[in-house]
Every structure is written in C-alpha cells, then in structure tokens.
Design a protein around this motif. Sequence first.
Motif, PDB file in Angstrom:
ATOM      1  N   ILE A   3      -1.645   6.844 -17.765  1.00 55.75           N
ATOM      2  CA  ILE A   3      -1.292   7.766 -16.680  1.00 55.75           C
ATOM      3  C   ILE A   3      -0.129   7.115 -15.933  1.00 55.75           C
ATOM      4  CG2 ILE A   3      -2.074   9.033 -14.657  1.00 55.75           C
ATOM      5  CD1 ILE A   3      -4.913   8.727 -15.603  1.00 55.75           C
ATOM      6  N   PRO A   4       1.097   7.566 -16.146  1.00 56.98           N
ATOM      7  CA  PRO A   4       2.229   6.974 -15.422  1.00 56.98           C
ATOM      8  C   PRO A   4       2.095   7.222 -13.922  1.00 56.98           C
ATOM      9  CG  PRO A   4       2.970   8.271 -17.314  1.00 56.98           C
ATOM     10  CD  PRO A   4       1.522   8.578 -17.118  1.00 56.98           C
ATOM     11  N   GLY A   5       2.159   6.145 -13.163  1.00 56.63           N
ATOM     12  CA  GLY A   5       1.998   6.271 -11.714  1.00 56.63           C
ATOM     13  C   GLY A   5       0.644   6.826 -11.335  1.00 56.63           C
ATOM     14  N   GLY A   6      -0.376   6.522 -12.127  1.00 55.18           N
ATOM     15  CA  GLY A   6      -1.683   7.130 -11.904  1.00 55.18           C
ATOM     16  C   GLY A   6      -2.550   6.446 -10.882  1.00 55.18           C
ATOM     17  N   ALA A   7      -2.142   5.307 -10.340  1.00 55.48           N
ATOM     18  CA  ALA A   7      -2.951   4.597  -9.351  1.00 55.48           C
ATOM     19  C   ALA A   7      -2.109   4.331  -8.108  1.00 55.48           C
ATOM     20  CB  ALA A   7      -3.489   3.280  -9.914  1.00 55.48           C
ATOM     21  N   THR A   8      -2.726   4.489  -6.957  1.00 55.33           N
ATOM     22  CA  THR A   8      -2.076   4.224  -5.681  1.00 55.33           C
ATOM     23  C   THR A   8      -2.607   2.917  -5.112  1.00 55.33           C
ATOM     24  OG1 THR A   8      -1.884   6.594  -5.254  1.00 55.33           O
ATOM     25  CG2 THR A   8      -1.599   5.113  -3.376  1.00 55.33           C
ATOM     26  N   VAL A   9      -1.693   2.022  -4.769  1.00 57.23           N
ATOM     27  CA  VAL A   9      -2.078   0.713  -4.231  1.00 57.23           C
ATOM     28  C   VAL A   9      -2.667   0.906  -2.836  1.00 57.23           C
ATOM     29  CG1 VAL A   9      -1.256  -1.583  -3.575  1.00 57.23           C
ATOM     30  CG2 VAL A   9      -0.314  -0.434  -5.586  1.00 57.23           C
ATOM     31  N   GLU A  10      -3.840   0.321  -2.604  1.00 58.28           N
ATOM     32  CA  GLU A  10      -4.512   0.409  -1.315  1.00 58.28           C
ATOM     33  C   GLU A  10      -4.503  -0.922  -0.560  1.00 58.28           C
ATOM     34  OE1 GLU A  10      -5.532   3.128  -0.064  1.00 58.28           O
ATOM     35  OE2 GLU A  10      -5.320   4.427  -1.837  1.00 58.28           O
ATOM     36  N   ARG A  11      -4.269  -2.023  -1.275  1.00 56.11           N
ATOM     37  CA  ARG A  11      -4.279  -3.336  -0.638  1.00 56.11           C
ATOM     38  C   ARG A  11      -3.279  -4.224  -1.360  1.00 56.11           C
ATOM     39  NH1 ARG A  11      -9.862  -6.615  -0.155  1.00 56.11           N
ATOM     40  NH2 ARG A  11     -10.344  -4.730   1.065  1.00 56.11           N
ATOM     41  N   PRO A  49       0.828  -1.212   0.000  1.00 60.23           N
ATOM     42  CA  PRO A  49       0.000   0.000   0.000  1.00 60.23           C
ATOM     43  C   PRO A  49       0.860   1.259   0.000  1.00 60.23           C
ATOM     44  CG  PRO A  49      -0.864  -1.612   1.544  1.00 60.23           C
ATOM     45  CD  PRO A  49       0.440  -2.152   1.067  1.00 60.23           C
ATOM     46  N   GLY A  50       0.463   2.212  -0.820  1.00 59.10           N
ATOM     47  CA  GLY A  50       1.205   3.454  -0.952  1.00 59.10           C
ATOM     48  C   GLY A  50       2.037   3.529  -2.217  1.00 59.10           C
ATOM     49  N   GLN A  51       2.350   2.403  -2.814  1.00 67.89           N
ATOM     50  CA  GLN A  51       3.102   2.424  -4.056  1.00 67.89           C
ATOM     51  C   GLN A  51       2.192   2.838  -5.211  1.00 67.89           C
ATOM     52  OE1 GLN A  51       4.930  -1.406  -4.556  1.00 67.89           O
ATOM     53  NE2 GLN A  51       6.482  -1.041  -2.999  1.00 67.89           N
ATOM     54  N   THR A  52       2.788   3.292  -6.298  1.00 71.69           N
ATOM     55  CA  THR A  52       2.021   3.723  -7.462  1.00 71.69           C
ATOM     56  C   THR A  52       2.287   2.785  -8.635  1.00 71.69           C
ATOM     57  OG1 THR A  52       3.782   5.250  -8.139  1.00 71.69           O
ATOM     58  CG2 THR A  52       2.023   6.124  -6.749  1.00 71.69           C
TER      59      THR A  52
END
Length: 368
Positions: free
Chosen positions: A169-177, A103-106
């Motif tokens: 979108i480079p780095g467009g999503a943040t891992v939540e789980r 979590p927190g990585q993109t």
Amino acid sequence: MGRTLVLAAALLAALGAPAVPAEPLKSLASVQGVRDNPLIGYGLVVGLDGSGDQTQQTPFATQSVANMLTQLGISLPPSAGQMQLKNVAAVMVTASLPPFAAPGQTIDVTVSSVGSAKSLRGGTLLMTPLKGADGAVYAVAQGNLVIGGAGASASGSSVQVNQLSAGRIPGGATVERSVPTALAEGDLLTLELRQADFGTAQRAVEAIDRSFGAGTALAQDARVIRVRAPAGAGAQVAFLARLEAVDVTPAPAVAKVIVNARTGSVVMNQAVRVQDCAVAHGNLSVVVSSQPAVSQPGPLSGGRTVESRTAQIAVSQEGGALQGVRGGASLAGVIKGLNALGANPQDLVSILQAMKAAGALRAELEVI
C-alpha cells in the motif's frame, strides 16, 4: 639497462591495474544512529472475492472479525465463532520507519497473508496499529492493496502469475510518533563504514582532513570514524551536507568468490586471480529403471497371475581429459580460462573448491 627494464615493467603493471574510482563518502559510510526502524502489526483485509481464509484452517481470522465487531458495538450470537467468512483474510503488516520521520507523514507498508487465503487482490486493509520493538504504536496503516500478480482457476486447472498472497500500500501508513535521533554527542560525529576496512577508513580520514583541516577526523577502528563537528543542530546539518560530498577512494577490494550451493550461482569480483593449473573433471551418472513383469500360470494349473518388477541399474562416467587453465592477471583472463573447461555452473563450484585447495585460486571462497 636492467634498471630501465624494471621501471618499464613497473609502469606497465601500474597502467594495467584497474583504477579504483573515487566515491562520495555518503555511499561508503553512514552517520551512527541515523537508521530505519522496523514496524509490525496484525490486521484484517476485507473485500476479497471469495479468496479469503478458510474458517477451519484459519480460526483466528474469524475470532479477529468477532472481536472487531464487538468493539464497534455490534452484538454477536454465541455461534459467531463459526462464521463462514470467505472475503476476509488475516494478514501481517510490516513497514520501515525512516529516520527523522515526523507525525503526519506517510510511509509504504507491505501486507502478507498468514492464513489460507488464496489471493489478496482487490482487498482493503482495515485500520492496523504498527508497533516497534518496544511495543509502542508508531504508525497506523489502512488502505487498498496493490497486488502485482494475477490468477484464474476453473475445472481443477489454475494459472497464476507472480505472488497473490502479498501486496503493498503506497503511503498506506500515517506516522503517529517520531523516533528521536541524535546526530552528535557534543561536538563529535560518528561515521560507520558499510564494509569494515582499515585502508578505506584511513583514506576517509585523510580525505576529510584535506577538506576540513588536519585533526578533524580520527579512525577508531576498521569501521568507526570520529569527526569533530560544529555545535548546534543547524551547523551540524550544513557540516554533514559538505561531509557527505567528500570524495574518497576506497581501498582495493579483497579477492572473493561467492558460491551459492543451492542454485549453483558463482560470482567473483575483479580482484580474483588464477595461477596456471591443470584440471580434469568427469560426470558420473547412475540410472535406475524398473520394468513390470507378469508371470502367467499354465492352463488348468490352478495357479494365479503374479506381477513382479525387474530392476536395471546402469552406471556411466564421462571421461574428463586433463585440461590446462592459463593463469589470468585480470577478471577477463580468469573467465576465459574457466570457460575453456566447458563446465556447467554446478561443476564449476566443485572445480573452484579444488583449485582453492590446490593453491591455484588467489581469492577467498565463500559458500552461502
């Protein structure tokens, strides 16, 4: 004297055979369970310059905007479902969750239009939950799109370069789980060859045993290899780092010719061989043409002008002389023999199929 000639021939054959280079084990196999997980989500792209979805053709885009505004506490009139929104597009967002992602990585995401939007250039993706196959949310995407294409239109004419209805979108999503990944079951690691082959599996086992001791690895079948590893996560990581660096010489590839029937592309590997054969190939063409003919009645005859059409059909066939194809012991020889026919790629597909049926092509013929 005869034995000397046999040994010399064998030595020349060995020198002429292409040597298969050794490769690190990590390029031939992967650890079972260590893989990417696909994610998908539905969202909205806003900020388009009048190139968004058309309301009549894509009504769900307007419904999505109305639902989003309602959740944000904005009251909408009953006629909100007929809003004309030209700067909004409904999109599908896809991504791959890499193994060991915390979590927190993109991660990068791909945004693709699902409606009638002409272009997503300059748009911004609103917050979109990305779900896995189990329906749980593993990441949240948002950001400005990067579109690799460009286009312009005026007075009925248009010019477009590359695709405008999809972007990233480079780095467009943040891992939540995160997805739990188990490296080993007890003290056993499982390796999976990317291409099933009994010879490569046995060679991999022998290379691992030479590096870590006899009995370390065991091939379960043509794809799965069981490896004994030390207990403990830290020790297993260090063991895997050494294991992936083990050099393995893969077994020679199976002779194969891949034919794409839609495009006419032909690809063959270096193990393909051709025996001496004779090939004749001619091109058959049928041309149908139609010419208008007008029947004009005579003066004062009371008739009327009638238009008819006259059809002409021409059939021509180019003569294909019987040509010899010399057998080749290398890929260069095979290419030289096939090029001597002067056939285009589409004709070459038919020729290869006929050569395979005649037993002159020593390779598997796969049509995709």
